[in-house]
Design a protein around this motif. Sequence first.
Motif, PDB file in Angstrom:
ATOM      1  N   ILE A 107       0.837  -1.295   0.152  1.00  0.00           N
ATOM      2  CA  ILE A 107      -0.084   0.131  -0.146  1.00  0.00           C
ATOM      3  C   ILE A 107       0.753   1.210   0.221  1.00  0.00           C
ATOM      4  O   ILE A 107       0.456   2.164  -0.702  1.00  0.00           O
ATOM      5  N   SER A 108       1.720   1.334   0.807  1.00  0.00           N
ATOM      6  CA  SER A 108       2.897   2.415   0.897  1.00  0.00           C
ATOM      7  C   SER A 108       3.364   2.613  -0.527  1.00  0.00           C
ATOM      8  O   SER A 108       3.772   3.965  -0.896  1.00  0.00           O
ATOM      9  N   VAL A 109       3.954   1.634  -1.314  1.00  0.00           N
ATOM     10  CA  VAL A 109       4.613   1.833  -2.580  1.00  0.00           C
ATOM     11  C   VAL A 109       3.762   2.366  -3.403  1.00  0.00           C
ATOM     12  O   VAL A 109       3.718   3.357  -4.221  1.00  0.00           O
ATOM     13  N   ASN A 110       2.390   1.880  -3.303  1.00  0.00           N
ATOM     14  CA  ASN A 110       1.267   2.527  -4.370  1.00  0.00           C
ATOM     15  C   ASN A 110       1.186   4.026  -3.920  1.00  0.00           C
ATOM     16  O   ASN A 110       1.087   4.662  -4.840  1.00  0.00           O
ATOM     17  N   LEU A 111       0.849   4.243  -2.723  1.00  0.00           N
ATOM     18  CA  LEU A 111       1.039   5.681  -2.231  1.00  0.00           C
ATOM     19  C   LEU A 111       1.992   6.433  -2.643  1.00  0.00           C
ATOM     20  O   LEU A 111       1.777   7.634  -3.017  1.00  0.00           O
ATOM     21  N   LEU A 112       3.271   6.071  -2.866  1.00  0.00           N
ATOM     22  CA  LEU A 112       4.391   6.605  -2.962  1.00  0.00           C
ATOM     23  C   LEU A 112       4.340   6.957  -4.741  1.00  0.00           C
ATOM     24  O   LEU A 112       4.763   8.119  -5.156  1.00  0.00           O
ATOM     25  N   LEU A 113       3.883   5.967  -5.248  1.00  0.00           N
ATOM     26  CA  LEU A 113       3.755   6.225  -6.877  1.00  0.00           C
ATOM     27  C   LEU A 113       2.594   7.406  -7.115  1.00  0.00           C
ATOM     28  O   LEU A 113       2.742   7.693  -8.272  1.00  0.00           O
ATOM     29  N   THR A 114       1.659   7.738  -6.452  1.00  0.00           N
ATOM     30  CA  THR A 114       0.771   8.882  -6.572  1.00  0.00           C
ATOM     31  C   THR A 114       1.388  10.131  -6.406  1.00  0.00           C
ATOM     32  O   THR A 114       1.035  11.030  -7.196  1.00  0.00           O
ATOM     33  N   GLY A 115       2.741  10.180  -5.771  1.00  0.00           N
ATOM     34  CA  GLY A 115       3.216  11.314  -5.398  1.00  0.00           C
ATOM     35  C   GLY A 115       2.360  12.367  -4.473  1.00  0.00           C
ATOM     36  O   GLY A 115       2.533  13.403  -4.064  1.00  0.00           O
ATOM     37  N   GLN A 116       1.277  11.678  -4.044  1.00  0.00           N
ATOM     38  CA  GLN A 116       0.510  12.426  -2.933  1.00  0.00           C
ATOM     39  C   GLN A 116       0.470  11.282  -1.546  1.00  0.00           C
ATOM     40  O   GLN A 116       0.726  10.384  -1.620  1.00  0.00           O
ATOM     41  N   TYR A 117      -0.325  11.817  -0.969  1.00  0.00           N
ATOM     42  CA  TYR A 117      -0.546  11.015   0.325  1.00  0.00           C
ATOM     43  C   TYR A 117       0.627  10.388   1.197  1.00  0.00           C
ATOM     44  O   TYR A 117       0.734   9.231   1.517  1.00  0.00           O
ATOM     45  N   LEU A 118       1.670  11.396   1.118  1.00  0.00           N
ATOM     46  CA  LEU A 118       3.034  10.508   1.713  1.00  0.00           C
ATOM     47  C   LEU A 118       2.767  10.503   3.081  1.00  0.00           C
ATOM     48  O   LEU A 118       3.661   9.486   3.612  1.00  0.00           O
ATOM     49  N   ASP A 119       2.168  11.262   3.798  1.00  0.00           N
ATOM     50  CA  ASP A 119       1.806  11.000   5.340  1.00  0.00           C
ATOM     51  C   ASP A 119       1.352   9.661   5.324  1.00  0.00           C
ATOM     52  O   ASP A 119       1.622   9.034   6.350  1.00  0.00           O
ATOM     53  N   ILE A 120       0.314   9.312   4.570  1.00  0.00           N
ATOM     54  CA  ILE A 120      -0.234   7.902   4.897  1.00  0.00           C
ATOM     55  C   ILE A 120       0.606   6.813   4.527  1.00  0.00           C
ATOM     56  O   ILE A 120       0.653   5.676   4.941  1.00  0.00           O
ATOM     57  N   ALA A 121       1.455   7.058   3.558  1.00  0.00           N
ATOM     58  CA  ALA A 121       2.416   6.209   2.912  1.00  0.00           C
ATOM     59  C   ALA A 121       3.374   5.828   4.188  1.00  0.00           C
ATOM     60  O   ALA A 121       3.860   4.847   4.660  1.00  0.00           O
ATOM     61  N   VAL A 122       4.015   7.000   4.947  1.00  0.00           N
ATOM     62  CA  VAL A 122       4.952   6.791   5.915  1.00  0.00           C
ATOM     63  C   VAL A 122       4.107   6.131   7.250  1.00  0.00           C
ATOM     64  O   VAL A 122       4.505   5.352   7.762  1.00  0.00           O
ATOM     65  N   ARG A 123       3.129   6.414   7.465  1.00  0.00           N
ATOM     66  CA  ARG A 123       2.080   5.818   8.381  1.00  0.00           C
ATOM     67  C   ARG A 123       1.918   4.368   8.065  1.00  0.00           C
ATOM     68  O   ARG A 123       1.929   3.520   9.263  1.00  0.00           O
ATOM     69  N   ASP A 124       1.581   3.876   7.077  1.00  0.00           N
ATOM     70  CA  ASP A 124       1.512   2.532   6.626  1.00  0.00           C
ATOM     71  C   ASP A 124       2.686   1.838   6.751  1.00  0.00           C
ATOM     72  O   ASP A 124       2.750   0.527   7.396  1.00  0.00           O
ATOM     73  N   LEU A 125       3.908   2.495   6.549  1.00  0.00           N
ATOM     74  CA  LEU A 125       5.423   1.778   6.830  1.00  0.00           C
ATOM     75  C   LEU A 125       5.737   1.440   8.282  1.00  0.00           C
ATOM     76  O   LEU A 125       5.927   0.407   8.572  1.00  0.00           O
ATOM     77  N   VAL A 126       5.139   2.441   9.000  1.00  0.00           N
ATOM     78  CA  VAL A 126       5.128   2.214  10.392  1.00  0.00           C
ATOM     79  C   VAL A 126       4.359   1.320  10.906  1.00  0.00           C
ATOM     80  O   VAL A 126       4.817   0.343  11.754  1.00  0.00           O
ATOM     81  N   MET A 127       3.225   1.240  10.533  1.00  0.00           N
ATOM     82  CA  MET A 127       2.122   0.093  10.626  1.00  0.00           C
ATOM     83  C   MET A 127       2.864  -1.297  10.381  1.00  0.00           C
ATOM     84  O   MET A 127       2.680  -2.310  10.765  1.00  0.00           O
ATOM     85  N   ALA A 128       3.595  -1.166   9.340  1.00  0.00           N
ATOM     86  CA  ALA A 128       4.226  -2.656   8.660  1.00  0.00           C
ATOM     87  C   ALA A 128       5.190  -3.068   9.751  1.00  0.00           C
ATOM     88  O   ALA A 128       5.327  -4.213   9.932  1.00  0.00           O
ATOM     89  N   VAL A 129       5.849  -2.107  10.199  1.00  0.00           N
ATOM     90  CA  VAL A 129       7.099  -2.247  11.105  1.00  0.00           C
ATOM     91  C   VAL A 129       6.300  -3.005  12.521  1.00  0.00           C
ATOM     92  O   VAL A 129       6.916  -4.059  12.733  1.00  0.00           O
ATOM     93  N   GLY A 130       5.334  -2.399  12.947  1.00  0.00           N
ATOM     94  CA  GLY A 130       4.437  -3.064  14.013  1.00  0.00           C
ATOM     95  C   GLY A 130       4.058  -4.669  13.671  1.00  0.00           C
ATOM     96  O   GLY A 130       4.267  -5.278  14.288  1.00  0.00           O
ATOM     97  N   ALA A 131       3.674  -4.766  12.433  1.00  0.00           N
ATOM     98  CA  ALA A 131       3.219  -6.121  12.026  1.00  0.00           C
ATOM     99  C   ALA A 131       4.423  -6.847  11.903  1.00  0.00           C
ATOM    100  O   ALA A 131       4.052  -8.097  12.388  1.00  0.00           O
ATOM    101  N   PHE A 132       5.521  -6.607  11.493  1.00  0.00           N
ATOM    102  CA  PHE A 132       6.536  -7.602  11.540  1.00  0.00           C
ATOM    103  C   PHE A 132       6.999  -7.703  12.898  1.00  0.00           C
ATOM    104  O   PHE A 132       7.652  -8.754  13.202  1.00  0.00           O
TER     105      PHE A 132
END
Length: 145
Positions: A107-132
């Motif tokens: 999801i984060s990679v997709n959001l980074l590809l939009t060039g928008q919603y970077l805050d959500i991309a970072v949040r989802d990466l942080v959530m991924a760290v929690g899941a891992f």
Amino acid sequence: MEENIMETIASTGVPSAERPAYDRIATAIALQKYTYALVPIVAGLDKFTHLLTDWGQYLAPVVADMLPFSTATFMGVVGIIEILAGLLVLIKPRIGALVVGLWLVSISVNLLLTGQYLDIAVRDLVMAVGAFSLYLLLGEVKTQR
């Protein structure tokens, strides 16, 4: 372990510093497990109800252009995958945590590809760290038994 987790969460009379470390770890694992199960299920269900947001706006145009069907159909498929991933966390928490973590990275990679919603991309990466982290904690608990 599952029975002890719920008892640990319910025991509010004993300060956490006085409880054994294992109880605190079990509580943290339970909180992560239910978070990483419920959030994908709710997000997946919302792909059909659109109560929280219009999810199609988050799909990168480059991804949308590659689809052989509409964005709405794709979001329906995404919703089903998210619901199944959340259920997997409940049924097989270790595997489910890994699946949800990888899903959040995608999801984060997709959001980074939009060039928008970077805050959500970072949040989802942080959530991924929690899941891992949940994945790793569940492996650690299993090896110590």
